[in-house]
Design a protein around this motif. Structure first.
Motif: not given
Length: 122
Positions: A91-95
Protein backbone atom coordinates in the motif's frame (compact mmCIF):
# COMPACT_ATOMS: atom_id res chain seq x y z
CA UNK A 1 24.68 2.65 -9.99
CA UNK A 2 22.24 4.65 -7.89
CA UNK A 3 23.02 5.86 -4.39
CA UNK A 4 20.36 6.55 -1.80
CA UNK A 5 19.92 7.08 1.90
CA UNK A 6 17.83 5.02 4.32
CA UNK A 7 15.61 7.23 6.47
CA UNK A 8 16.52 5.12 9.50
CA UNK A 9 19.94 6.78 9.30
CA UNK A 10 18.16 9.78 10.84
CA UNK A 11 15.86 7.85 13.16
CA UNK A 12 16.77 9.89 16.24
CA UNK A 13 16.12 13.14 14.38
CA UNK A 14 12.69 11.80 13.37
CA UNK A 15 12.03 10.60 16.94
CA UNK A 16 12.80 13.97 18.51
CA UNK A 17 10.95 16.03 15.92
CA UNK A 18 14.09 17.53 14.40
CA UNK A 19 13.29 16.05 10.99
CA UNK A 20 10.24 15.07 8.98
CA UNK A 21 9.90 13.41 5.60
CA UNK A 22 10.20 16.72 3.74
CA UNK A 23 13.37 17.88 5.47
CA UNK A 24 14.80 14.38 5.00
CA UNK A 25 14.12 14.52 1.25
CA UNK A 26 15.80 17.93 1.00
CA UNK A 27 18.79 16.64 2.98
CA UNK A 28 19.19 13.73 0.58
CA UNK A 29 19.07 16.14 -2.37
CA UNK A 30 21.70 18.35 -0.69
CA UNK A 31 23.96 15.28 -0.46
CA UNK A 32 23.55 14.77 -4.22
CA UNK A 33 22.06 11.30 -3.87
CA UNK A 34 19.62 9.59 -6.22
CA UNK A 35 16.84 8.49 -3.89
CA UNK A 36 15.67 7.13 -0.58
CA UNK A 37 14.73 4.03 1.30
CA UNK A 38 11.79 5.09 3.45
CA UNK A 39 11.34 3.26 6.73
CA UNK A 40 7.60 2.94 7.43
CA UNK A 41 7.88 0.60 10.40
CA UNK A 42 5.52 1.68 13.20
CA UNK A 43 7.44 3.14 16.12
CA UNK A 44 6.22 4.40 19.48
CA UNK A 45 8.07 7.73 19.17
CA UNK A 46 7.64 8.27 15.43
CA UNK A 47 4.11 6.97 14.96
CA UNK A 48 2.22 4.26 13.11
CA UNK A 49 3.56 5.25 9.67
CA UNK A 50 7.23 5.40 10.54
CA UNK A 51 9.21 8.17 8.92
CA UNK A 52 6.39 8.95 6.46
CA UNK A 53 4.60 10.69 9.31
CA UNK A 54 0.97 10.62 8.20
CA UNK A 55 -1.35 8.61 6.01
CA UNK A 56 -3.78 11.04 4.45
CA UNK A 57 -4.36 11.91 0.81
CA UNK A 58 -2.93 15.44 0.95
CA UNK A 59 0.23 14.38 2.78
CA UNK A 60 0.82 11.40 0.50
CA UNK A 61 0.34 13.56 -2.58
CA UNK A 62 2.77 16.19 -1.25
CA UNK A 63 5.42 13.56 -0.47
CA UNK A 64 5.01 11.84 -3.83
CA UNK A 65 5.12 15.19 -5.66
CA UNK A 66 8.36 16.18 -3.93
CA UNK A 67 9.92 12.79 -4.68
CA UNK A 68 9.04 13.28 -8.36
CA UNK A 69 10.22 16.90 -8.36
CA UNK A 70 13.57 15.86 -6.91
CA UNK A 71 13.71 13.00 -9.45
CA UNK A 72 14.35 10.45 -6.72
CA UNK A 73 13.77 6.75 -6.71
CA UNK A 74 12.01 5.46 -3.62
CA UNK A 75 12.08 2.10 -1.89
CA UNK A 76 9.79 1.23 1.00
CA UNK A 77 11.37 -0.44 4.03
CA UNK A 78 9.30 -2.69 6.30
CA UNK A 79 10.19 -5.41 8.75
CA UNK A 80 8.89 -8.94 8.88
CA UNK A 81 7.40 -10.89 6.04
CA UNK A 82 3.96 -11.86 7.24
CA UNK A 83 1.08 -11.27 4.87
CA UNK A 84 -0.39 -8.25 6.68
CA UNK A 85 2.96 -6.41 6.86
CA UNK A 86 3.73 -7.14 3.21
CA UNK A 87 0.27 -5.94 2.11
CA UNK A 88 0.72 -2.79 4.20
CA UNK A 89 4.10 -2.23 2.58
CA UNK A 90 2.60 -2.66 -0.88
CA UNK A 91 0.00 0.00 0.00
CA UNK A 92 2.87 2.39 0.82
CA UNK A 93 4.57 1.48 -2.48
CA UNK A 94 1.43 2.21 -4.46
CA UNK A 95 0.73 5.50 -2.68
CA UNK A 96 4.27 6.84 -3.12
CA UNK A 97 5.23 5.32 -6.47
CA UNK A 98 7.86 2.92 -5.13
CA UNK A 99 8.88 -0.01 -7.31
CA UNK A 100 10.77 -1.80 -4.54
CA UNK A 101 9.59 -3.13 -1.19
CA UNK A 102 12.41 -4.16 1.15
CA UNK A 103 11.97 -6.21 4.25
CA UNK A 104 14.04 -8.10 6.75
CA UNK A 105 13.15 -11.03 8.90
CA UNK A 106 13.43 -10.91 12.67
CA UNK A 107 14.15 -14.31 14.18
CA UNK A 108 11.28 -15.84 16.13
CA UNK A 109 12.53 -17.96 19.01
CA UNK A 110 16.07 -17.65 17.69
CA UNK A 111 15.35 -18.97 14.18
CA UNK A 112 14.25 -17.63 10.84
CA UNK A 113 11.83 -19.67 8.76
CA UNK A 114 13.18 -18.63 5.35
CA UNK A 115 10.88 -20.97 3.42
CA UNK A 116 7.83 -19.40 5.06
CA UNK A 117 9.11 -15.88 4.38
CA UNK A 118 9.74 -16.63 0.70
CA UNK A 119 6.31 -18.24 0.26
CA UNK A 120 4.58 -15.17 1.73
CA UNK A 121 6.54 -12.78 -0.48
CA UNK A 122 5.72 -14.74 -3.64
Amino acid sequence: MLLGLESYSYNLAFEYGDMDIFSFLHRVKKFGLDGIQLNVVPHKRVGPYGHLGKWDVGHLRAVRDLIQELEFYIEIDIKQSNISDVNRGLDFCEALGADILRTYQIPENGAIDSDKAVSVLK
